[in-house]
Design a protein around this motif. Structure first.
Motif, PDB file in Angstrom:
ATOM      1  N   MET A  28       0.843  -1.206   0.000  1.00  0.00           N
ATOM      2  CA  MET A  28       0.000   0.000   0.000  1.00  0.00           C
ATOM      3  C   MET A  28       0.875   1.252   0.000  1.00  0.00           C
ATOM      4  O   MET A  28       0.564   2.232  -0.679  1.00  0.00           O
ATOM      5  CB  MET A  28      -0.925   0.004   1.224  1.00  0.00           C
ATOM      6  CG  MET A  28      -1.965  -1.098   1.212  1.00  0.00           C
ATOM      7  SD  MET A  28      -3.178  -0.861  -0.099  1.00  0.00           S
ATOM      8  CE  MET A  28      -3.855  -2.497  -0.269  1.00  0.00           C
ATOM      9  N   GLU A  29       1.966   1.211   0.767  1.00  0.00           N
ATOM     10  CA  GLU A  29       2.882   2.374   0.799  1.00  0.00           C
ATOM     11  C   GLU A  29       3.423   2.652  -0.591  1.00  0.00           C
ATOM     12  O   GLU A  29       3.454   3.786  -1.052  1.00  0.00           O
ATOM     13  CB  GLU A  29       4.069   2.094   1.730  1.00  0.00           C
ATOM     14  CG  GLU A  29       3.787   2.405   3.186  1.00  0.00           C
ATOM     15  CD  GLU A  29       4.818   1.764   4.099  1.00  0.00           C
ATOM     16  OE1 GLU A  29       5.964   1.534   3.660  1.00  0.00           O
ATOM     17  OE2 GLU A  29       4.449   1.492   5.267  1.00  0.00           O
ATOM     18  N   GLU A  30       3.865   1.595  -1.277  1.00  0.00           N
ATOM     19  CA  GLU A  30       4.451   1.781  -2.606  1.00  0.00           C
ATOM     20  C   GLU A  30       3.428   2.317  -3.606  1.00  0.00           C
ATOM     21  O   GLU A  30       3.785   2.961  -4.584  1.00  0.00           O
ATOM     22  CB  GLU A  30       5.048   0.469  -3.121  1.00  0.00           C
ATOM     23  CG  GLU A  30       6.373   0.158  -2.462  1.00  0.00           C
ATOM     24  CD  GLU A  30       6.864  -1.246  -2.784  1.00  0.00           C
ATOM     25  OE1 GLU A  30       6.415  -1.823  -3.792  1.00  0.00           O
ATOM     26  OE2 GLU A  30       7.708  -1.741  -2.011  1.00  0.00           O
ATOM     27  N   ARG A  31       2.168   2.026  -3.342  1.00  0.00           N
ATOM     28  CA  ARG A  31       1.119   2.531  -4.234  1.00  0.00           C
ATOM     29  C   ARG A  31       0.620   3.900  -3.788  1.00  0.00           C
ATOM     30  O   ARG A  31      -0.350   4.407  -4.354  1.00  0.00           O
ATOM     31  CB  ARG A  31      -0.061   1.543  -4.251  1.00  0.00           C
ATOM     32  CG  ARG A  31       0.287   0.235  -4.943  1.00  0.00           C
ATOM     33  CD  ARG A  31      -0.748  -0.854  -4.654  1.00  0.00           C
ATOM     34  NE  ARG A  31      -0.319  -2.104  -5.274  1.00  0.00           N
ATOM     35  CZ  ARG A  31      -1.016  -2.777  -6.183  1.00  0.00           C
ATOM     36  NH1 ARG A  31      -2.195  -2.338  -6.559  1.00  0.00           N
ATOM     37  NH2 ARG A  31      -0.550  -3.887  -6.714  1.00  0.00           N
ATOM     38  N   GLY A  32       1.242   4.451  -2.745  1.00  0.00           N
ATOM     39  CA  GLY A  32       0.820   5.757  -2.236  1.00  0.00           C
ATOM     40  C   GLY A  32      -0.553   5.704  -1.584  1.00  0.00           C
ATOM     41  O   GLY A  32      -1.309   6.669  -1.596  1.00  0.00           O
ATOM     42  N   ARG A  33      -0.911   4.535  -1.021  1.00  0.00           N
ATOM     43  CA  ARG A  33      -2.247   4.359  -0.414  1.00  0.00           C
ATOM     44  C   ARG A  33      -2.122   4.064   1.081  1.00  0.00           C
ATOM     45  O   ARG A  33      -2.789   3.170   1.614  1.00  0.00           O
ATOM     46  CB  ARG A  33      -2.978   3.194  -1.110  1.00  0.00           C
ATOM     47  CG  ARG A  33      -3.253   3.425  -2.579  1.00  0.00           C
ATOM     48  CD  ARG A  33      -4.338   4.489  -2.740  1.00  0.00           C
ATOM     49  NE  ARG A  33      -4.576   4.813  -4.136  1.00  0.00           N
ATOM     50  CZ  ARG A  33      -5.427   4.162  -4.903  1.00  0.00           C
ATOM     51  NH1 ARG A  33      -6.095   3.151  -4.432  1.00  0.00           N
ATOM     52  NH2 ARG A  33      -5.609   4.532  -6.156  1.00  0.00           N
ATOM     53  N   GLU A  34      -1.255   4.823   1.764  1.00  0.00           N
ATOM     54  CA  GLU A  34      -1.037   4.583   3.191  1.00  0.00           C
ATOM     55  C   GLU A  34      -2.346   4.619   3.969  1.00  0.00           C
ATOM     56  O   GLU A  34      -2.531   3.888   4.944  1.00  0.00           O
ATOM     57  CB  GLU A  34      -0.081   5.627   3.793  1.00  0.00           C
ATOM     58  CG  GLU A  34       1.378   5.452   3.413  1.00  0.00           C
ATOM     59  CD  GLU A  34       1.735   6.177   2.119  1.00  0.00           C
ATOM     60  OE1 GLU A  34       0.799   6.569   1.372  1.00  0.00           O
ATOM     61  OE2 GLU A  34       2.932   6.346   1.850  1.00  0.00           O
ATOM     62  N   SER A  35      -3.279   5.489   3.526  1.00  0.00           N
ATOM     63  CA  SER A  35      -4.530   5.667   4.271  1.00  0.00           C
ATOM     64  C   SER A  35      -5.368   4.388   4.279  1.00  0.00           C
ATOM     65  O   SER A  35      -6.274   4.249   5.093  1.00  0.00           O
ATOM     66  CB  SER A  35      -5.331   6.804   3.642  1.00  0.00           C
ATOM     67  OG  SER A  35      -5.646   6.466   2.302  1.00  0.00           O
ATOM     68  N   LEU A  36      -5.056   3.456   3.369  1.00  0.00           N
ATOM     69  CA  LEU A  36      -5.869   2.236   3.291  1.00  0.00           C
ATOM     70  C   LEU A  36      -5.294   1.091   4.113  1.00  0.00           C
ATOM     71  O   LEU A  36      -5.917   0.035   4.238  1.00  0.00           O
ATOM     72  CB  LEU A  36      -6.011   1.792   1.827  1.00  0.00           C
ATOM     73  CG  LEU A  36      -6.741   2.772   0.904  1.00  0.00           C
ATOM     74  CD1 LEU A  36      -6.779   2.225  -0.519  1.00  0.00           C
ATOM     75  CD2 LEU A  36      -8.166   3.017   1.403  1.00  0.00           C
ATOM     76  N   GLY A  65      -7.476  -0.048   7.389  1.00  0.00           N
ATOM     77  CA  GLY A  65      -8.723  -0.743   7.062  1.00  0.00           C
ATOM     78  C   GLY A  65      -8.472  -2.125   6.483  1.00  0.00           C
ATOM     79  O   GLY A  65      -9.164  -3.103   6.829  1.00  0.00           O
ATOM     80  N   ASN A  66      -7.469  -2.220   5.621  1.00  0.00           N
ATOM     81  CA  ASN A  66      -7.164  -3.518   5.013  1.00  0.00           C
ATOM     82  C   ASN A  66      -6.607  -4.501   6.040  1.00  0.00           C
ATOM     83  O   ASN A  66      -6.866  -5.700   5.979  1.00  0.00           O
ATOM     84  CB  ASN A  66      -6.177  -3.343   3.859  1.00  0.00           C
ATOM     85  CG  ASN A  66      -6.881  -2.991   2.554  1.00  0.00           C
ATOM     86  OD1 ASN A  66      -7.517  -3.831   1.936  1.00  0.00           O
ATOM     87  ND2 ASN A  66      -6.807  -1.729   2.161  1.00  0.00           N
ATOM     88  N   ARG A  67      -5.826  -3.949   6.986  1.00  0.00           N
ATOM     89  CA  ARG A  67      -5.283  -4.806   8.037  1.00  0.00           C
ATOM     90  C   ARG A  67      -6.436  -5.381   8.881  1.00  0.00           C
ATOM     91  O   ARG A  67      -6.462  -6.558   9.212  1.00  0.00           O
ATOM     92  CB  ARG A  67      -4.321  -4.011   8.915  1.00  0.00           C
ATOM     93  CG  ARG A  67      -3.487  -4.859   9.860  1.00  0.00           C
ATOM     94  CD  ARG A  67      -2.566  -3.996  10.708  1.00  0.00           C
ATOM     95  NE  ARG A  67      -3.285  -2.972  11.451  1.00  0.00           N
ATOM     96  CZ  ARG A  67      -4.022  -3.200  12.533  1.00  0.00           C
ATOM     97  NH1 ARG A  67      -4.135  -4.428  13.019  1.00  0.00           N
ATOM     98  NH2 ARG A  67      -4.649  -2.217  13.136  1.00  0.00           N
ATOM     99  N   LYS A  68      -7.406  -4.520   9.172  1.00  0.00           N
ATOM    100  CA  LYS A  68      -8.575  -4.983   9.942  1.00  0.00           C
ATOM    101  C   LYS A  68      -9.326  -6.066   9.183  1.00  0.00           C
ATOM    102  O   LYS A  68      -9.766  -7.060   9.759  1.00  0.00           O
ATOM    103  CB  LYS A  68      -9.529  -3.801  10.201  1.00  0.00           C
ATOM    104  CG  LYS A  68      -9.156  -2.993  11.419  1.00  0.00           C
ATOM    105  CD  LYS A  68     -10.298  -2.037  11.763  1.00  0.00           C
ATOM    106  CE  LYS A  68      -9.854  -1.044  12.817  1.00  0.00           C
ATOM    107  NZ  LYS A  68     -10.375   0.308  12.558  1.00  0.00           N
ATOM    108  N   ALA A  69      -9.473  -5.852   7.884  1.00  0.00           N
ATOM    109  CA  ALA A  69     -10.180  -6.838   7.047  1.00  0.00           C
ATOM    110  C   ALA A  69      -9.450  -8.172   7.088  1.00  0.00           C
ATOM    111  O   ALA A  69     -10.061  -9.241   7.226  1.00  0.00           O
ATOM    112  CB  ALA A  69     -10.282  -6.316   5.613  1.00  0.00           C
ATOM    113  N   LEU A  70      -8.128  -8.103   6.985  1.00  0.00           N
ATOM    114  CA  LEU A  70      -7.303  -9.313   7.016  1.00  0.00           C
ATOM    115  C   LEU A  70      -7.484 -10.048   8.344  1.00  0.00           C
ATOM    116  O   LEU A  70      -7.674 -11.276   8.385  1.00  0.00           O
ATOM    117  CB  LEU A  70      -5.833  -8.899   6.828  1.00  0.00           C
ATOM    118  CG  LEU A  70      -4.848  -9.997   6.498  1.00  0.00           C
ATOM    119  CD1 LEU A  70      -4.740 -10.154   4.991  1.00  0.00           C
ATOM    120  CD2 LEU A  70      -3.475  -9.671   7.048  1.00  0.00           C
ATOM    121  N   GLU A  71      -7.443  -9.282   9.434  1.00  0.00           N
ATOM    122  CA  GLU A  71      -7.562  -9.899  10.761  1.00  0.00           C
ATOM    123  C   GLU A  71      -8.955 -10.495  10.976  1.00  0.00           C
ATOM    124  O   GLU A  71      -9.098 -11.564  11.577  1.00  0.00           O
ATOM    125  CB  GLU A  71      -7.234  -8.873  11.855  1.00  0.00           C
ATOM    126  CG  GLU A  71      -5.733  -8.735  12.006  1.00  0.00           C
ATOM    127  CD  GLU A  71      -5.292  -7.490  12.767  1.00  0.00           C
ATOM    128  OE1 GLU A  71      -6.184  -6.773  13.283  1.00  0.00           O
ATOM    129  OE2 GLU A  71      -4.079  -7.245  12.821  1.00  0.00           O
TER     130      GLU A  71
END
Lengths: 185, 351
Positions: free
Chosen positions: A155-163, A166-172
């Motif tokens: 996500m960092e490499e895609r410039g989507r730090e803000s996501l 939320g994605n981590r929560k989805a994964l968990e």
């Protein structure tokens, strides 16, 4: 150890990215990995799939006769890949969209309503991460932390730090839901 | 060591930039689109020129021009696009111009499809363009090897002033694997090009031509070319060999089929079949001798390709009557799984 994983679903469900994050996590965890997409003349709403191989040895064929695990985001994906799975393997089934059980009894079905859960998190596009979380509860080749880290870097490499959060929560959430099926916990 | 997960197409592009490629010309085609995109994004920011030409013919002739001006240069395409470049490649060979051509092969003939295939072997190794010329042809089987061989292609092409081709397929172009990228080449280490067209200030003008209207003159030019080709055949054959020492059956396969064959050989060994593998890395010059050697002690040499049997002809030339030389191939972009091939292997062992 060599394990093949197939991710399959509609184009736009984030199938290719989920596979890439697993491959990246495997690489950063010290494994040999390969990621092979289907790349026919496909379009949004059509079908997409990718195959990830995780291995402790250099990888020969990146295509797999008998995958160890499957993520089926829709019904056609389960129909197509269930017969190929290795005995003892597992299928993460998106029960929001797939209304049937496994036909085989020698593999484990991990029914998780990934589309619904992602909607409930207000992250409808993170259904792929819910599914990936459920998958890694079954796969023991790559630890959860490595997947979270790979997700953050991607996500960092895609410039989507803000996501990331939320994605981590989805994964968990996917990881927990799969636990209910696998361990009854 | 820093590993990156990269697509084959992207790794090829990055390796080319690190090899000192400063002019890249293309006309887009699947399944090598990411190579074009990568170059479009990266090359202009790293001191190079990216240009999307109006056609493949135009792109290869721009490569001819940049090479004549002394620049490390590359073009890439996929099967039907490479066919269009053949005239220009023959001209480069005739004019002794270095340059790298990448073919991410797809199903053919004609427009074919965009699935992985290996049916351009003849075109690459036997002269797809006109005239008595050869292309140094390198066939990677993994993404890291693709990056390595791109560096190698620029080196060899410069050293001998012979164009070089990277012959890969859609699977290798599209798939991702961990790559440790090679260190960038120091421009000071790139061989001098005293023959290049650089303005002729303070020296006699150079001439870059692919013709000589006098038959005696053209004969001499051809003899010089053939002498260079003999040197390349002598010095630059590359192949990978595994488990040939005790093999009863030898597999020969390159590129994507080469890596699938590695899995096939392992599965065969698990079932008690002593399979060995030779994977040609240079398709021209072809590793005739290593295959001939390995064939001495086996009963069967099975060639595997994603074609109707093109490299197979070279394998037969190498093996002669020393062993049986059956063939297994898939056509039209179909890629067999290891177990499908293993079935074939068993057929030949039991007979």
């Amino acid at each position: 150890m060599e394990q093949g994983v197939v991710f399959a679903g509609f184009g736009g469900q984030g199938i290719l990215l989920a596979g890439k994050i697993l491959a990246r996590a495997g690489m950063e965890h010290g494994l040999h990995v390969s990621w092979l997409p289907s790349y026919g003349p496909e379009m949004r709403g059509g079908t997409a799939n990718c195959t990830v191989v995780l291995s402790d040895k250099p990888i020969g064929a990146p295509i797999v006769d008998t995958p160890w695990a499957l993520v089926a985001m829709n019904a056609p994906s389960l129909d197509r890949f269930e017969p190929q799975l290795a005995p003892g393997g597992a299928a993460v089934i998106n029960s929001s969209l797939v209304k049937r059980d496994l036909e085989r009894t020698d593999i484990t079905g991990i029914q998780v309503p990934v589309t619904t859960l992602a909607h409930n998190l207000d992250m409808p596009r993170a259904s792929n991460m819910v599914a990936l979380g459920a998958l890694i509860r079954f796969l023991d080749a790559v630890p959860q932390e490595a997947v979270v880290q790979a997700l953050s870097r991607e996500m960092e490499e895609r410039g989507r730090e803000s996501l990331i959060e939320g994605n981590r929560k989805a994964l968990e959430l996917g990881y927990e839901e799969a636990g209910k099926v696998l361990d009854g916990s | 060591m820093s590993l990156q997960l990269m697509r084959g197409n992207e790794a090829i592009a990055e390796a080319a930039i690190r090899a000192g490629c400063r002019c890249y010309f293309c006309y887009p085609i699947t399944p090598q689109g990411e190579l074009v995109e990568y170059m479009a994004r990266e090359l202009p920011t790293r001191g190079g020129e990216f240009l999307q030409a109006e056609s493949e013919v135009s792109a290869i002739n721009m490569v001819y021009g940049a090479a004549a001006a002394g620049v490390r240069t590359m073009t890439s395409s996929s099967s039907p696009g490479i066919s269009l470049k053949m005239e220009g490649i023959s001209y480069m060979a005739g004019a002794r111009l270095p340059g790298v051509i990448v073919n991410i092969m797809r199903g053919g003939p004609g427009l074919g499809n965009i699935a992985p295939a290996q049916a351009d072997y003849f075109q690459a190794t036997k002269g797809g363009g006109h005239g008595d010329y050869r292309l140094i042809t390198l066939a990677p089987s993994t993404v890291p090897e693709a990056a390595e061989l791109v560096m190698e292609a620029f080196e060899l092409s410069d050293r001998y002033r012979v164009p070089a081709m990277i012959l890969a397929d859609g699977m290798l172009g599209q798939m991702m694997e961990p790559v440790e990228l090679p260190e960038p080449v120091d421009p000071a280490d790139i061989p001098a090009r005293p023959w290049a067209l650089t303005g002729a200030k303070g020296r006699d003008p150079n001439v870059v031509l692919s013709f000589d209207l006098d038959p005696q003159g053209l004969k001499k030019m051809n003899q010089e070319l053939q002498a260079i080709y003999r040197q390349i055949q002598h010095n630059e054959i590359r192949w990978e060999e595994s488990h040939t020492e005790d093999a009863e059956l030898l597999l020969v396969a390159y590129g994507t089929m080469g890596r699938i064959a590695r899995t096939v050989a392992r599965l065969a060994r698990e079932e008690g079949i002593r399979a060995g593998l030779i994977r040609p890395i240079t398709l021209w010059p072809f590793p005739y001798d290593p295959i001939r050697q390995a064939a001495q002690s086996v009963s069967t040499v099975l060639t595997l390709e994603l074609s109707a049997g093109q490299m197979w002809e070279d394998v037969q030339l190498a093996v002669g009557q020393r062993a049986d030389t059956p063939f297994y191939g898939e056509l039209g972009g179909v890629v067999p799984t290891p177990r499908q091939i293993l079935k074939e292997v068993k057929r030949y062992v039991s007979s």
